[in-house]
Design a protein around this motif. Sequence first.
Motif, PDB file in Angstrom:
ATOM      1  N   LEU A  22      90.522 118.396 118.400  1.00 45.40           N
ATOM      2  CA  LEU A  22      91.767 117.661 119.270  1.00 45.40           C
ATOM      3  C   LEU A  22      91.651 117.871 121.002  1.00 45.40           C
ATOM      4  O   LEU A  22      91.928 117.062 121.362  1.00 45.40           O
ATOM      5  N   TYR A  80      99.559 121.435 123.181  1.00 49.54           N
ATOM      6  CA  TYR A  80      99.625 122.007 122.066  1.00 49.54           C
ATOM      7  C   TYR A  80     100.563 123.231 122.038  1.00 49.54           C
ATOM      8  O   TYR A  80     100.725 123.623 120.924  1.00 49.54           O
ATOM      9  N   PHE A 149     108.111 117.820 113.704  1.00 45.31           N
ATOM     10  CA  PHE A 149     106.970 118.918 113.921  1.00 45.31           C
ATOM     11  C   PHE A 149     107.505 120.188 113.986  1.00 45.31           C
ATOM     12  O   PHE A 149     108.638 120.481 114.030  1.00 45.31           O
ATOM     13  N   PHE A 155     104.065 118.013 117.912  1.00 40.17           N
ATOM     14  CA  PHE A 155     102.871 118.414 117.679  1.00 40.17           C
ATOM     15  C   PHE A 155     102.093 119.358 118.211  1.00 40.17           C
ATOM     16  O   PHE A 155     102.165 119.107 119.483  1.00 40.17           O
ATOM     17  N   ASP A 159     101.736 123.342 113.875  1.00 39.26           N
ATOM     18  CA  ASP A 159     101.477 122.368 112.838  1.00 39.26           C
ATOM     19  C   ASP A 159     100.085 122.195 112.499  1.00 39.26           C
ATOM     20  O   ASP A 159      99.720 122.504 111.388  1.00 39.26           O
ATOM     21  N   ARG A 188     101.327 112.342 109.489  1.00 35.69           N
ATOM     22  CA  ARG A 188     101.644 112.327 111.113  1.00 35.69           C
ATOM     23  C   ARG A 188     100.681 113.222 111.972  1.00 35.69           C
ATOM     24  O   ARG A 188     100.111 113.009 112.900  1.00 35.69           O
ATOM     25  N   VAL A 189     100.287 114.550 111.105  1.00 38.29           N
ATOM     26  CA  VAL A 189      99.140 115.170 111.822  1.00 38.29           C
ATOM     27  C   VAL A 189      97.729 114.582 111.698  1.00 38.29           C
ATOM     28  O   VAL A 189      97.104 114.583 112.787  1.00 38.29           O
ATOM     29  N   GLN A 192      96.799 112.089 114.405  1.00 35.89           N
ATOM     30  CA  GLN A 192      96.898 112.412 115.831  1.00 35.89           C
ATOM     31  C   GLN A 192      95.408 112.178 116.391  1.00 35.89           C
ATOM     32  O   GLN A 192      94.242 112.301 115.686  1.00 35.89           O
ATOM     33  N   PHE A 195      91.956 113.807 115.697  1.00 36.21           N
ATOM     34  CA  PHE A 195      91.937 114.778 114.331  1.00 36.21           C
ATOM     35  C   PHE A 195      90.616 114.383 113.641  1.00 36.21           C
ATOM     36  O   PHE A 195      89.942 113.700 113.579  1.00 36.21           O
TER      37      PHE A 195
END
Length: 200
Positions: A22, A80, A149, A155, A159, A188-189, A192, A195
């Motif tokens: 990420l 993050y 989140f 996020f 998470d 939703r994760v 990202q 991902f």
Amino acid sequence: MPTVYGLRTSGNCYKVQLLLDLLGRPYRWVDTDSAAGATRTPAFLALNPNGKVPLLVLEDGRRLAESNAILCYLAEGSPYVPADPWERARTLQWLFFEQYSHEPCIAVARFVRRWLSPTDARQAEVPALLERGARALDVMEDHLARELFFSGGVFGIADIALFAYTHCAADGGFDLSRWPQIGAWLERVRAQAGFSPMAA
């Protein structure tokens, strides 16, 4: 670049992989199969006397173990991890929850059911693991009914930590359809930018 010693199918190791991907940071991955004894060799124990992965080794030789500590270090200064002290504390609260209330039952149920023989004595632990794991998922479901989140409302590393073993909880016998808010959060994760999935 930093080096990560890890097992690709381990959720704890996957946390580190996912955050690095990420962040878009280059890293070297050294496959280290703890099930095959690779973390008990003299060479590995010299790096981490606790004999566990993941292990992060920086360019200057400094070493950091424990997956959630690694997340905190790598995410520092990034979006993050919250800068606000209260939101950072809430993030840490979920990281501690993941290690004490979530991982010990959801990850262990996955290990027993996926890697041990059906006749292994540890299969008897599964019903209790499923019960305790369901309670942890209930707590997550309740939170997600109010917020999108776990990392201070956006996020972040909490998470990542919770996603690692929740997304594959079915391996341990959990029917995630019972928790629709968790199902929506998992998507939703996955949405990202940057991902990356865990190795099968």
